[in-house]
Write a protein that holds these residues in place. Structure first.
Motif, PDB file in Angstrom:
ATOM      1  N   LEU A 268       0.959  -1.194  -0.051  1.00  0.00           N
ATOM      2  CA  LEU A 268      -0.012  -0.176   0.085  1.00  0.00           C
ATOM      3  C   LEU A 268       0.921   1.327   0.056  1.00  0.00           C
ATOM      4  O   LEU A 268       0.731   2.177  -0.800  1.00  0.00           O
ATOM      5  CB  LEU A 268      -0.994  -0.027   1.168  1.00  0.00           C
ATOM      6  CG  LEU A 268      -1.956  -0.949   1.076  1.00  0.00           C
ATOM      7  CD1 LEU A 268      -2.919  -1.061   2.658  1.00  0.00           C
ATOM      8  CD2 LEU A 268      -2.941  -0.620  -0.070  1.00  0.00           C
ATOM      9  N   ALA A 269       1.870   1.131   0.505  1.00  0.00           N
ATOM     10  CA  ALA A 269       2.875   2.317   0.666  1.00  0.00           C
ATOM     11  C   ALA A 269       3.381   2.557  -0.679  1.00  0.00           C
ATOM     12  O   ALA A 269       3.795   3.788  -1.157  1.00  0.00           O
ATOM     13  CB  ALA A 269       3.736   2.165   1.794  1.00  0.00           C
ATOM     14  N   LEU A 270       3.938   1.402  -1.267  1.00  0.00           N
ATOM     15  CA  LEU A 270       4.511   1.466  -2.422  1.00  0.00           C
ATOM     16  C   LEU A 270       3.446   2.267  -3.568  1.00  0.00           C
ATOM     17  O   LEU A 270       4.006   2.985  -4.620  1.00  0.00           O
ATOM     18  CB  LEU A 270       4.959  -0.065  -3.003  1.00  0.00           C
ATOM     19  CG  LEU A 270       6.132  -0.406  -2.242  1.00  0.00           C
ATOM     20  CD1 LEU A 270       6.161  -2.100  -2.717  1.00  0.00           C
ATOM     21  CD2 LEU A 270       7.413   0.082  -2.697  1.00  0.00           C
ATOM     22  N   ALA A 271       2.123   2.154  -3.279  1.00  0.00           N
ATOM     23  CA  ALA A 271       1.306   2.466  -4.344  1.00  0.00           C
ATOM     24  C   ALA A 271       0.856   3.908  -3.805  1.00  0.00           C
ATOM     25  O   ALA A 271       0.115   4.669  -4.595  1.00  0.00           O
ATOM     26  CB  ALA A 271      -0.022   1.479  -4.405  1.00  0.00           C
ATOM     27  N   GLY A 272       1.225   4.581  -2.720  1.00  0.00           N
ATOM     28  CA  GLY A 272       0.908   5.760  -2.446  1.00  0.00           C
ATOM     29  C   GLY A 272      -0.158   5.818  -1.569  1.00  0.00           C
ATOM     30  O   GLY A 272      -0.992   6.717  -1.280  1.00  0.00           O
ATOM     31  N   LEU A 273      -0.685   4.515  -1.126  1.00  0.00           N
ATOM     32  CA  LEU A 273      -2.096   4.558  -0.506  1.00  0.00           C
ATOM     33  C   LEU A 273      -1.699   4.311   0.949  1.00  0.00           C
ATOM     34  O   LEU A 273      -2.777   4.184   1.892  1.00  0.00           O
ATOM     35  CB  LEU A 273      -2.919   2.971  -1.016  1.00  0.00           C
ATOM     36  CG  LEU A 273      -3.258   3.173  -2.493  1.00  0.00           C
ATOM     37  CD1 LEU A 273      -3.889   1.752  -2.706  1.00  0.00           C
ATOM     38  CD2 LEU A 273      -4.439   4.141  -2.618  1.00  0.00           C
ATOM     39  N   GLY A 274      -0.801   4.638   1.484  1.00  0.00           N
ATOM     40  CA  GLY A 274      -0.353   4.480   2.989  1.00  0.00           C
ATOM     41  C   GLY A 274       1.104   4.769   3.222  1.00  0.00           C
ATOM     42  O   GLY A 274       1.605   5.022   2.174  1.00  0.00           O
ATOM     43  N   ASP A 275       1.691   4.562   4.342  1.00  0.00           N
ATOM     44  CA  ASP A 275       3.011   4.882   4.609  1.00  0.00           C
ATOM     45  C   ASP A 275       3.519   3.804   5.627  1.00  0.00           C
ATOM     46  O   ASP A 275       2.747   2.934   6.402  1.00  0.00           O
ATOM     47  CB  ASP A 275       3.333   6.210   5.156  1.00  0.00           C
ATOM     48  CG  ASP A 275       2.539   6.498   6.432  1.00  0.00           C
ATOM     49  OD1 ASP A 275       2.609   5.976   7.298  1.00  0.00           O
ATOM     50  OD2 ASP A 275       1.771   7.459   6.446  1.00  0.00           O
ATOM     51  N   LEU A 276       4.743   3.786   5.890  1.00  0.00           N
ATOM     52  CA  LEU A 276       5.402   2.720   6.915  1.00  0.00           C
ATOM     53  C   LEU A 276       5.680   3.364   8.207  1.00  0.00           C
ATOM     54  O   LEU A 276       6.250   2.718   9.069  1.00  0.00           O
ATOM     55  CB  LEU A 276       6.562   2.168   6.260  1.00  0.00           C
ATOM     56  CG  LEU A 276       6.388   1.328   4.771  1.00  0.00           C
ATOM     57  CD1 LEU A 276       7.718   0.467   4.339  1.00  0.00           C
ATOM     58  CD2 LEU A 276       5.294   0.167   5.256  1.00  0.00           C
ATOM     59  N   LYS A 277       5.301   4.540   8.363  1.00  0.00           N
ATOM     60  CA  LYS A 277       5.713   5.182   9.734  1.00  0.00           C
ATOM     61  C   LYS A 277       4.810   4.400  10.664  1.00  0.00           C
ATOM     62  O   LYS A 277       3.689   4.157  10.729  1.00  0.00           O
ATOM     63  CB  LYS A 277       5.239   6.617   9.593  1.00  0.00           C
ATOM     64  CG  LYS A 277       6.104   7.630   8.616  1.00  0.00           C
ATOM     65  CD  LYS A 277       5.482   8.729   8.707  1.00  0.00           C
ATOM     66  CE  LYS A 277       6.374   9.617   7.780  1.00  0.00           C
ATOM     67  NZ  LYS A 277       6.002  11.265   7.808  1.00  0.00           N
TER      68      LYS A 277
END
Length: 566
Positions: A134-143
Motif C-alpha cells: 500500500l505504501a509503494l502505491a501511495g495508499l499509505g506509509d510505513l511510519k
C-alpha cells in the motif's frame, strides 16, 4: 467387487500415462495466480518500466478480469476472496494507474475495510507485506511499522536460521524496502549499512542454490518481492536484471503469471503414489516415473537451511529442499524398495530422519524452527511416519515412536489436526489417522476422536471440504476431490469397513466427480501463504483420488475374502 471402481481407475491411468513425458515426469497444468501476476507487475513497473511496459499493461487487463463480484480477489480466478491477494492486487493496480483504476481499487479497499482492514491479518509478516505494498502505491506509509532488524544477519547463521527459516529472502527484501521508504537514523543507520551487505550476501547464497538465475524458490511472487527490495537497496544492476529476466521469461500468453513455476516433482510424486496404490506399481511407465523422481534427488547441500544433500524440492535437482516434498517422493519410491536403486531410497530416508525436530515432529524447511509457518506440522509428521513404516521401520523405532507420541499429544480439542501447506482441517486429520492406523493405534482414544471428527465433517452429499475453519476463503459447504480422497483413505486405514454407508458415499462421490477424460478437477486447497493465499495443483488431485480408490478397492476385496472364509 465394484466394477465402477475398476473402470474409473483404468480410465484415469490410461489418460495419465498418455500425458506422461518421455523422461517419466508429468506436466503440471494449473491456473495462473493473482499474487504471482500482481507481484510480477509491480516489480517490473518499479525495476524495468520502459522495457516491460507491454507486459505490465497485459497483466493489468488480466488482473481486472480476475476481480470477483464482491470486489476482491482469491488465489486464482474464480476462487473465493481472501485479504492478501485483494490488498496486493488493489495496490498494484493503483501503482500502475491511479485514475484509470480508481473504481476497481476503491471496491477492493472498501471490501478490505469491511473485513477489519490490514489489521485483520493475524500473521505479522503478511500484515507488514500488505502495508508495504500500500505504501509503494501511495495508499499509505510505513511510519510506525515495526522495524525489520536486518542486522540480525550480522550474527552467525545458526543464531538466525531457526527464526527466519524459508522467510529469509523476503525478510531481507522487506528490510530493504522499509529502509528506502522509512530510512533509519542515528546508530540504526550505521547498523543498516553493514547489514545491507550481509543481506545481499545471503540473497546471493540463496540464488546460488536455485535452478535458474534470479529464480528465488521458483516463486514468481517471491522473486517480485526480492526484485523490488533489490531495486530499493540499489543492488548491482546485474543482480536486479536476473530477477527481472526471470519474471519476463515466465509470463503466460494471457498476460498472467503462476505463483510457483515448477511443481512437476511434487505433483508427480503424488501421481506415482496414487498409480502404484491403484495397482500399477510394476507398470514400466511407472518404473520410469520413479527413475525420474530418483534423478531429482539433490546432490548438493543447501547452506542457507543447513540442509545436507539427499533431499528433494518442488523444482527438481536444485532449489529449496523441504521435508514434505521429500517424504512424498520417498513414499512413491518405497513401493519398489531396494529393487530400483535402493541407495537413493536409503539416502533420502537418512536425510528425512536427520531433519526431525527434537520434539519428534517434522516441520518443512528447518528443524526446530520457531517460525510458526514452518513447523512443527501434523501433516508432515504423519506423512514421515507413514514413509518410515513403508520402508520397513517398526512402530517402536525410536524416531517413529517419538513422532507418534508428538501426534498423540498435539491433537486439537475438537479431535482434528491442522496442515501447514493444505487448507482447513481435513488433510491434517486424515494423515494423522492414517499414521495411527498404520502403526496399530487405530483404537487409541486420540485416534478415535480424530476418526469421529472426520466423520462429523462429512457433508450431506458424501464429500468433505475444509471443515469449519472460519478463515476467509474457506467455504465449508462444497466438497473437493482432494479433501474427500484424504478422508476416505484415512477412514479405511482406521478400520472403518468398506461397506460402511459413509465410506461408500465418499467413494461414490469421487467416482461421480470424475470427468469425461478420466481425470478429476483440482480445487484451491494448496496453501502458498498460510490461510491467506491458496493455489491449485493439477496433479495432486489425481494422485489422491487414485490412492483413495485403490485403498477402497483393496478393502472391498478383503471384505469379500473374509465373507467367503466365514
Amino acid at each position: 467387487m465394484d466394477s465402477r471402481v475398476e473402470a474409473s481407475i483404468a480410465h484415469a491411468a490410461e489418460t495419465l500415462f498418455a500425458l506422461q513425458r518421455p523422461d517419466g515426469s508429468w506436466p503440471n497444468r494449473r491456473p495462473t495466480a493473482v499474487l504471482g501476476t500482481a507481484g510480477a507487475m509491480a516489480a517490473l513497473r518499479i525495476a524495468d518500466p520502459a522495457r516491460s511496459r507491454d507486459l505490465v499493461d497485459r497483466g493489468a487487463r488480466w488482473l481486472l478480469s480476475a476481480q470477483n463480484p464482491d470486489g476482491g480477489w482469491g488465489g486464482v480466478v474464480g476462487a473465493a476472496t481472501q485479504l492478501v491477494p485483494t490488498v496486493i492486487a488493489a495496490a498494484t493496480l493503483h501503482l500502475l494507474d491511479p485514475e484509470g483504476h480508481r473504481k476497481p481499487v476503491r471496491r477492493a479497499l472498501d471490501l478490505v475495510r469491511s473485513h477489519g482492514g490490514v489489521q485483520a491479518l493475524t500473521d505479522p509478516g503478511m500484515a507488514h507485506m500488505a502495508r508495504t505494498f500500500l505504501a509503494l502505491a501511495g495508499l499509505g506509509d510505513l511510519k510506525g511499522s515495526r522495524r525489520i532488524p536486518l542486522e540480525l544477519l550480522l550474527l552467525p547463521p545458526r543464531l538466525w536460521r531457526g527464526r527466519l527459516s524459508f522467510r529469509v529472502a523476503p525478510f531481507v527484501a522487506m528490510a530493504f524496502i522499509q529502509a528506502r521508504h522509512s530510512p533509519p537514523t542515528g546508530l540504526g543507520r550505521l547498523l543498516h549499512r553493514a547489514a545491507r551487505q550481509a543481506g545481499l550476501r545471503v540473497l546471493g547464497r540463496v540464488e546460488r542454490g536455485e535452478n535458474d538465475p534470479g529464480g528465488y524458490g521458483g516463486d514468481n511472487w517471491l522473486v517480485a518481492v526480492v526484485c523490488i527490495g533489490l531495486s530499493c537497496a540499489g543492488a548491482p544492476p546485474a543482480t536486479i536484471a536476473d530477477a527481472v529476466d526471470y519474471l519476463r521469461s515466465n509470463v503466460q500468453a494471457d498476460g498472467s503469471w503462476h505463483i510457483m513455476q515448477g511443481l512437476d516433482l511434487i505433483g508427480g510424486s503424488y501421481l506415482a503414489r496414487g498409480l502404484a496404490g491403484a495397482g500399477h506399481a510394476d507398470d514400466e511407465r511407472l518404473v520410469r516415473a520413479r527413475q525420474w523422481l530418483r534423478g531429482c534427488q539433490q546432490d548438493h547441500a543447501f547452506p542457507v537451511f543447513d540442509a545436507p544433500p539427499g533431499g528433494w524440492g518442488w523444482e527438481g535437482p536444485r532449489g529449496w529442499p523441504n521435508f514434505l516434498d521429500s517424504a512424498n517422493v520417498l513414499s512413491a519410491l518405497a513401493v519398489a524398495g531396494e529393487e530400483e536403486d535402493g541407495g537413493r531410497l536409503r539416502r533420502g530416508l537418512r536425510w528425512l530422519e536427520s531433519r526431525q525436530d527434537r520434539t519428534g515432529s517434522w516441520g518443512t524447511f528447518v528443524p526446530d524452527t520457531t517460525l510458526p509457518n514452518d513447523g512443527p506440522c501434523p501433516y508432515v509428521t504423519a506423512q514421515s511416519v507413514e514413509v518410515a513404516l513403508d520402508c520397513g521401520a517398526s512402530p517402536d523405532d525410536p524416531g517413529v515412536r517419538r513422532a507418534l507420541d508428538w501426534l498423540l499429544a498435539h491433537q486439537r480439542r475438537d479431535g482434528t489436526y491442522e496442515a501447514l501447506w493444505y487448507r482447513g482441517l481435513t488433510p491434517g486429520t486424515a494423515m494423522a489417522l492414517v499414521a495411527f492406523g498404520r502403526a496399530g493405534l487405530a483404537g487409541h482414544p486420540v485416534a478415535r476422536r480424530a476418526r469421529e471428527a472426520l466423520l462429523r465433517a462429512q457433508l450431506a452429499d458424501g464429500s468433505w471440504g475444509p471443515g469449519e475453519t472460519g478463515v476467509l476463503g474457506d467455504d465449508p459447504s462444497p466438497g473437493t476431490v482432494e479433501e474427500t480422497a484424504w478422508a476416505l483413505r484415512a477412514l479405511l486405514a482406521a478400520g472403518v469397513p468398506a461397506d460402511d454407508p459413509r465410506v461408500r458415499r465418499a467413494a461414490d462421490w469421487i467416482l461421480a466427480a470424475q470427468q469425461p477424460d478420466g481425470l478429476w478437477q483440482a480445487a484451491h486447497i494448496c496453501m502458498h501463504i498460510r490461510n491467506f493465499a491458496y493455489y491449485v495443483d493439477g496433479l495432486i488431485v489425481n494422485g489422491l483420488a487414485l490412492k483413495a480408490l485403490g485403498s477402497y478397492r483393496a478393502a472391498l476385496a478383503a471384505d469379500i475374502c473374509e465373507k467367503r472364509e466365514a
